[in-house]
Design an enzyme around this catalytic site. Structure first.
Site, PDB file in Angstrom:
ATOM      1  N   GLY A   1      -3.192  17.180   4.016  1.00 55.62           N
ATOM      2  CA  GLY A   1      -4.372  16.236   4.618  1.00 55.62           C
ATOM      3  C   GLY A   1      -4.381  15.101   3.320  1.00 55.62           C
TER       4      GLY A   1
ATOM      5  N   GLY B   1       0.800  -1.338   0.067  1.00 53.94           N
ATOM      6  CA  GLY B   1       0.089   0.106   0.007  1.00 53.94           C
ATOM      7  C   GLY B   1       0.965   1.258   0.051  1.00 53.94           C
TER       8      GLY B   1
ATOM      9  N   GLY C   1       1.548  20.136   8.675  1.00 50.84           N
ATOM     10  CA  GLY C   1       1.046  18.717   9.435  1.00 50.84           C
ATOM     11  C   GLY C   1       2.491  17.841   9.272  1.00 50.84           C
TER      12      GLY C   1
ATOM     13  N   HIS D   1      21.186   2.857  33.056  1.00 49.26           N
ATOM     14  CA  HIS D   1      21.805   4.084  32.891  1.00 49.26           C
ATOM     15  C   HIS D   1      23.211   3.706  32.303  1.00 49.26           C
ATOM     16  CE1 HIS D   1      23.802   7.956  33.966  1.00 49.26           C
ATOM     17  NE2 HIS D   1      24.864   7.164  34.200  1.00 49.26           N
TER      18      HIS D   1
END
Ligand code: NAI
Length: 462
Positions: free
Chosen positions: A268, A40, A178, A441
């Site tokens: 958008g 996609g 955006g 740490h």
């Protein structure tokens, strides 16, 4: 008997993940996909290629800005744009090929071509019509058009064209501050383009915690990106390969213009439903053109469901994936569920921005009493060693119960750090739970713990 238990339309993160989970649960699954490759928008022309460019150009920035400080003395690398684009294409190929491998592994049939739904239970792809007990529409989204601007994907481009420009533009105008505008604007700014971002609102990244948005704007400005806020773009003309943008300042309605070699329209995206035959079927849409669905992703037509960008909610690959898994589980008779209160959002600029849960603005609007715990990366040893002290972690917790309501991070590896807080929120944790958890740490994760400590008696290193 139907040929398949499930046909999914669209092989993006929503569709392919839904198909894989359904196959794992024993269903006979096919996926219709018209692109040459699976994955996609996200894998082909979205998240993955943009991350390749962000990684390459971040590395370039590191070499230019920080190598000499660490005693790494060499001339700054020059950019071979053809090679960088080839690297991006290789990354796409590895990812889309990976999905194809997963389809084979899970015995999922790929119906190659663009699908139409002539009736519930039937999916036509090319000359063939297939039958399925359940159909899932996962057809995604496409860039929204902006009136007055004609996208040619050469001079006036969407994110698709911006990922394949033949050369690096000297000047780039970005319409919309955006996620897409800032990520791709950052890429080209690091490659040497003069980038100007024009945004309609008075702030960048609408919906984001205001303090984080202001900090991000300041840091991107320091990287050379110009911002014009409160400006409505009205149109553009192209002559001799250059664009002239016309816009009006909202405060006084004054007309302005800007010339650029390339204009990126990033205002958008809208649901992509063309060609599915939804009108003829009578599938109900929302006023915003999304496919209307209930909480179990059912449309008004029995046997047809929808997930991802094509239905309501944030247009995020991981939201689509979660919906795909939940729906596959529901179809298989299980109890799929998505918790929309804990969906992280990440902007992959430098520094990265990540958020989950409510913003301070949203809490104020609700009238909910809260505590803020903040910690700057300047107080984090690991971040300082990486020249990444800019930014902070902000945790918002309920004033009474200390339950975590939101977390907003701008700084190194923010997109990774946020998940500790997502897990905590899924378990209904208090800020004190994170504060009392031992953090290794030196790690940048310690900044999250310090912010959690700041919700209580206070951080150690501030
Ligand atoms: P967006 O909705 O994030 O931002 C669009 C911006 O354009 C807004 O700030 C809006 O005010 C502005 N705008 C609209 N019309 C304008 C005009 N005429 N003149 C000036 N400014 C105008 O949309 P974007 O960046 O195109 O992204 C689309 C979708 O893709 C979003 O839902 C986003 O979440 C998703 N996405 C997510 C990514 C990530 O998670 N890292 C990466 C890329 C996209």
């Amino acid at each position: 008997m139907a040929e398949f238990d499930l046909i999914v339309i669209g092989a993006g993160p929503g569709g392919y993940v839904c198909a894989i989970r359904a196959a794992q649960l024993g269903l006979r699954v096919a996926v219709a996909e018209g692109r040459e490759t699976l994955g996609g928008t996200c894998l082909n022309i979205g998240c993955i290629p943009s991350k390749a460019f962000l990684h390459a150009t971040h590395s370039l920035h590191e070499a230019q800005a920080n190598f000499a400080k660490m005693g790494l003395i060499a001339p700054a690398p020059s950019v071979d744009w053809d090679r960088m684009r080839a690297y991006k294409d290789e990354v796409i190929g590895q990812n889309t090929g990976g999905v194809e491998f997963l389809f084979k592994k899970n015995k999922i049939t790929w119906l190659k071509g663009w699908a139409t739904i002539p009736a519930a239970g039937r999916v036509a792809v090319g000359e063939d019509t297939h039958t399925a007990t359940t159909i899932v529409i996962a057809s995604g989204s496409e860039p929204s058009a902006l009136p007055g601007l004609e996208v040619d994907e050469k001079v006036i481009v969407t994110s698709t064209g911006a990922l394949s420009l033949p050369r690096i533009p000297e000047t780039l105008a970005v319409i919309g501050a955006g996620v897409i505008g800032l990520e791709l604007g950052s890429v080209y700014a690091r490659l040497g383009s003069k980038v100007t971002v024009i945004e309609y609102l008075d702030a960048i990244t609408p919906g984001m915690d205001g303090e984080i948005a202001r900090t991000l704007q300041r840091l991107l400005k320091r990287q050379g990106i110009d911002f014009v806020l409160g400006a409505a773009v009205q149109g553009a003309s192209v002559a001799e390969g250059k664009a002239t943008l016309a816009y009006r300042m909202r405060k006084d309605d004054s007309a302005r213009s800007l010339e650029a070699d390339c204009v990126l329209v990033a205002t958008g995206r809208r649901p992509f439903t063309a060609g599915l035959g939804l009108d003829a079927l009578g599938v109900a849409l929302t006023p915003r053109g999304q496919i209307a669905t209930d909480a179990a992703f059912r449309t008004n037509i029995p046997g047809i469901h929808a997930i991802g960008d094509v239905r309501e909610g944030p247009m995020l690959a991981h939201k689509a994936e979660d919906e795909g898994i939940a729906l596959a589980e529901i179809i298989a008779g299980r109890h799929g569920h998505v918790n929309y209160d804990v969906i992280p959002g990440v902007i992959y600029t430098t520094p990265e921005v990540a958020a989950v849960g409510l913003t301070e603005e949203a809490l104020k609007a609700r009238g909910q009493a809260y505590r803020v715990g903040k910690f700057s990366f300047m107080g984090n040893g690991r971040a300082k060693a990486m020249f990444a002290g800019d930014g902070f972690v902000k945790i918002l917790a309920d004033k009474e119960t200390d339950r975590i309501l939101g977390c907003h991070i701008i700084g190194p590896q923010a997109g990774e750090l946020i998940h500790e807080v997502c897990v905590a929120m899924e378990f209904g944790a208090a800020a004190e739970d994170i504060a009392r958890t031992c953090h290794a740490h030196p790690t940048v994760s310690e900044a999250v713990r310090e912010a959690a400590l700041a919700c209580g008696d206070g951080p150690i290193h501030a």
